[in-house]
Design a protein around this motif. Structure first.
Motif, PDB file in Angstrom:
ATOM      1  N   GLY A  59       7.128  17.169  14.276  1.00 23.91           N
ATOM      2  CA  GLY A  59       7.476  18.212  15.229  1.00 23.91           C
ATOM      3  C   GLY A  59       6.567  18.275  16.445  1.00 23.91           C
ATOM      4  O   GLY A  59       6.385  17.292  17.174  1.00 23.91           O
ATOM      5  N   GLU A  60       5.958  19.447  16.673  1.00 23.65           N
ATOM      6  CA  GLU A  60       5.118  19.654  17.850  1.00 23.65           C
ATOM      7  C   GLU A  60       3.917  18.716  17.865  1.00 23.65           C
ATOM      8  O   GLU A  60       3.485  18.263  18.923  1.00 23.65           O
ATOM      9  N   SER A  61       3.379  18.392  16.692  1.00 24.13           N
ATOM     10  CA  SER A  61       2.252  17.461  16.633  1.00 24.13           C
ATOM     11  C   SER A  61       2.633  16.093  17.183  1.00 24.13           C
ATOM     12  O   SER A  61       1.828  15.417  17.830  1.00 24.13           O
ATOM     13  N   PHE A  81       0.834  -1.199   0.000  1.00 24.12           N
ATOM     14  CA  PHE A  81       0.000   0.000   0.000  1.00 24.12           C
ATOM     15  C   PHE A  81       0.869   1.249   0.000  1.00 24.12           C
ATOM     16  O   PHE A  81       2.026   1.244   0.430  1.00 24.12           O
ATOM     17  N   VAL A  82       0.289   2.323  -0.513  1.00 23.36           N
ATOM     18  CA  VAL A  82       0.928   3.635  -0.570  1.00 23.36           C
ATOM     19  C   VAL A  82      -0.003   4.613   0.129  1.00 23.36           C
ATOM     20  O   VAL A  82      -1.168   4.738  -0.266  1.00 23.36           O
ATOM     21  N   ARG A  83       0.474   5.302   1.155  1.00 24.30           N
ATOM     22  CA  ARG A  83      -0.367   6.280   1.845  1.00 24.30           C
ATOM     23  C   ARG A  83       0.498   7.377   2.450  1.00 24.30           C
ATOM     24  O   ARG A  83       1.720   7.254   2.515  1.00 24.30           O
ATOM     25  N   HIS A  84      -0.152   8.449   2.885  1.00 24.09           N
ATOM     26  CA  HIS A  84       0.547   9.491   3.622  1.00 24.09           C
ATOM     27  C   HIS A  84       0.839   9.004   5.039  1.00 24.09           C
ATOM     28  O   HIS A  84      -0.006   8.340   5.675  1.00 24.09           O
ATOM     29  N   GLY A  85       2.009   9.336   5.550  1.00 26.42           N
ATOM     30  CA  GLY A  85       2.273   9.116   6.960  1.00 26.42           C
ATOM     31  C   GLY A  85       1.399  10.049   7.789  1.00 26.42           C
ATOM     32  O   GLY A  85       1.112  11.180   7.380  1.00 26.42           O
ATOM     33  N   VAL A  86       0.970   9.580   8.938  1.00 26.10           N
ATOM     34  CA  VAL A  86       0.127  10.375   9.832  1.00 26.10           C
ATOM     35  C   VAL A  86       0.758  10.397  11.216  1.00 26.10           C
ATOM     36  O   VAL A  86       1.612   9.566  11.544  1.00 26.10           O
ATOM     37  N   VAL A  87       0.321  11.346  12.038  1.00 25.49           N
ATOM     38  CA  VAL A  87       0.940  11.523  13.344  1.00 25.49           C
ATOM     39  C   VAL A  87       0.760  10.287  14.226  1.00 25.49           C
ATOM     40  O   VAL A  87       1.585  10.004  15.103  1.00 25.49           O
ATOM     41  N   GLU A  88      -0.288   9.524  13.990  1.00 23.13           N
ATOM     42  CA  GLU A  88      -0.527   8.312  14.775  1.00 23.13           C
ATOM     43  C   GLU A  88       0.470   7.195  14.478  1.00 23.13           C
ATOM     44  O   GLU A  88       0.498   6.179  15.192  1.00 23.13           O
ATOM     45  N   ASP A  89       1.300   7.362  13.473  1.00 24.26           N
ATOM     46  CA  ASP A  89       2.273   6.325  13.098  1.00 24.26           C
ATOM     47  C   ASP A  89       3.378   6.133  14.120  1.00 24.26           C
ATOM     48  O   ASP A  89       4.197   5.223  13.975  1.00 24.26           O
ATOM     49  N   TRP A  90       3.427   6.965  15.151  1.00 25.38           N
ATOM     50  CA  TRP A  90       4.506   6.836  16.140  1.00 25.38           C
ATOM     51  C   TRP A  90       4.575   5.420  16.706  1.00 25.38           C
ATOM     52  O   TRP A  90       5.665   4.942  17.040  1.00 25.38           O
ATOM     53  N   GLU A  91       3.444   4.736  16.785  1.00 20.08           N
ATOM     54  CA  GLU A  91       3.437   3.374  17.339  1.00 20.08           C
ATOM     55  C   GLU A  91       4.291   2.423  16.491  1.00 20.08           C
ATOM     56  O   GLU A  91       4.912   1.508  17.020  1.00 20.08           O
ATOM     57  N   LEU A 121       2.261  11.920  21.562  1.00 17.36           N
ATOM     58  CA  LEU A 121       2.851  11.115  22.619  1.00 17.36           C
ATOM     59  C   LEU A 121       2.333  11.539  23.992  1.00 17.36           C
ATOM     60  O   LEU A 121       2.100  10.694  24.863  1.00 17.36           O
ATOM     61  N   ALA A 122       2.134  12.843  24.193  1.00 14.55           N
ATOM     62  CA  ALA A 122       1.601  13.316  25.465  1.00 14.55           C
ATOM     63  C   ALA A 122       0.197  12.775  25.693  1.00 14.55           C
ATOM     64  O   ALA A 122      -0.168  12.389  26.816  1.00 14.55           O
ATOM     65  N   GLY A 123      -0.610  12.732  24.629  1.00 18.58           N
ATOM     66  CA  GLY A 123      -1.954  12.181  24.763  1.00 18.58           C
ATOM     67  C   GLY A 123      -1.942  10.727  25.188  1.00 18.58           C
ATOM     68  O   GLY A 123      -2.773  10.291  25.989  1.00 18.58           O
ATOM     69  N   GLU A 124      -0.974   9.978  24.674  1.00 19.84           N
ATOM     70  CA  GLU A 124      -0.851   8.574  25.067  1.00 19.84           C
ATOM     71  C   GLU A 124      -0.398   8.454  26.521  1.00 19.84           C
ATOM     72  O   GLU A 124      -0.921   7.631  27.290  1.00 19.84           O
ATOM     73  N   LEU A 125       0.559   9.257  26.930  1.00 20.73           N
ATOM     74  CA  LEU A 125       1.060   9.216  28.309  1.00 20.73           C
ATOM     75  C   LEU A 125      -0.026   9.577  29.317  1.00 20.73           C
ATOM     76  O   LEU A 125      -0.075   9.024  30.420  1.00 20.73           O
ATOM     77  N   ARG A 126      -0.897  10.492  28.959  1.00 19.30           N
ATOM     78  CA  ARG A 126      -1.966  10.900  29.876  1.00 19.30           C
ATOM     79  C   ARG A 126      -2.924   9.759  30.178  1.00 19.30           C
ATOM     80  O   ARG A 126      -3.621   9.780  31.192  1.00 19.30           O
ATOM     81  N   ARG A 127      -2.966   8.775  29.293  1.00 18.40           N
ATOM     82  CA  ARG A 127      -3.859   7.629  29.519  1.00 18.40           C
ATOM     83  C   ARG A 127      -3.199   6.526  30.341  1.00 18.40           C
ATOM     84  O   ARG A 127      -3.846   5.550  30.712  1.00 18.40           O
ATOM     85  N   LEU A 128      -1.906   6.670  30.611  1.00 15.84           N
ATOM     86  CA  LEU A 128      -1.174   5.631  31.331  1.00 15.84           C
ATOM     87  C   LEU A 128      -1.014   6.003  32.803  1.00 15.84           C
ATOM     88  O   LEU A 128      -0.896   7.186  33.147  1.00 15.84           O
ATOM     89  N   PRO A 129      -0.959   5.010  33.683  1.00 12.70           N
ATOM     90  CA  PRO A 129      -0.856   5.282  35.128  1.00 12.70           C
ATOM     91  C   PRO A 129       0.582   5.513  35.580  1.00 12.70           C
ATOM     92  O   PRO A 129       1.039   4.965  36.583  1.00 12.70           O
ATOM     93  N   TRP A 130       1.334   6.356  34.835  1.00 11.41           N
ATOM     94  CA  TRP A 130       2.751   6.530  35.139  1.00 11.41           C
ATOM     95  C   TRP A 130       2.965   7.364  36.410  1.00 11.41           C
ATOM     96  O   TRP A 130       4.036   7.338  36.989  1.00 11.41           O
TER      97      TRP A 130
END
Length: 221
Positions: free
Chosen positions: A200-202, A173-183, A207-216
């Motif tokens: 960049g900032e996005s 497949f060929v697609r645009h990379g998206v910010v969710e690709d960090w995983e 990543l901050a949104g993911e960390l907020r869901r974790l019990p760190w």
């Protein structure tokens, strides 16, 4: 092997005699097999996926927007360089059809189905092609390529025992990379660096949104 890209088909067009009348029977059969797999598997949840939602979170939106295209290609005696040039053509074509930053940029893809390619040869061929193509395509245009074939050993992100990339016919497949690709990039330092540079900032906010869901913040007791 010609480097001109093939006609693109939407899912519903694969069941229409008119648009597909020029296709060889084995090409049409291969396209329909992949399309059926997408509709019955990729867009559905799976108990072994390790998370909620469909196997691929991007494909349902692409189908809904009629931005998921299928293209048949035959490999024959093609060399790695032949296929690199072919996929470079699809990269250009995708960017023309779906420019970066467009409204549906994160919900569009071309699925290039290699109708005469065995799964055994796909493993080596796709690896060699993407070794040349993947990094420059991402750095220059933010384009991501994804190989699928029967026997693909790549695990799901949330369940290392689940193999979601095994398709009935080899395709890329060929697609645009998206910010969710960090995983996908988190465990590969070089790719994660490219991802961070692109978003960049996005990327930081994702990543901050993911960390907020974790019990760190919880102190072990």
């Amino acid at each position: 092997m010609p480097t001109q890209t093939a006609t693109l088909f939407l899912v519903d067009e694969l069941d229409d005699v008119g648009p597909t009348s020029g296709l060889a029977e084995n090409d049409l059969t291969a396209l329909r097999a992949v399309a059926s797999w997408v509709r019955s598997y990729v867009v559905e949840p799976h108990q072994d996926l390790g998370r909620a939602g469909p196997v691929c979170p991007f494909v349902p939106g692409a189908l809904e927007r009629r931005k998921l295209w299928f293209a048949p290609e035959r490999v024959g005696a093609a060399t790695v360089q032949d296929v690199v040039e072919l996929m470079t053509g699809y990269r250009r074509r995708f960017l023309e059809a779906q420019p970066a930053g467009g409204e549906d940029a994160g919900h569009a893809a071309i699925i290039v189905v290699f109708t005469d390619l065995s799964a055994g040869r796909a493993r080596e061929l796709f690896a060699d092609v993407l070794q040349q193509l993947a990094v420059p395509s991402y750095v220059e245009d933010g384009i991501v390529f994804g190989p699928f074939y029967d026997g693909h050993d790549g695990p799901a992100i949330h369940n290392s025992r689940f193999r979601p990339f095994r398709s009935p016919v080899p395709f890329v497949f060929v697609r645009h990379g998206v910010v969710e690709d960090w995983e996908f990039f988190l465990d590969d330092e070089s790719w994660f660096r490219l991802y961070a540079r692109r978003f960049g900032e996005s990327a930081v906010h994702a990543l901050a949104g993911e960390l907020r869901r974790l019990p760190w913040r919880v102190t072990p007791g």
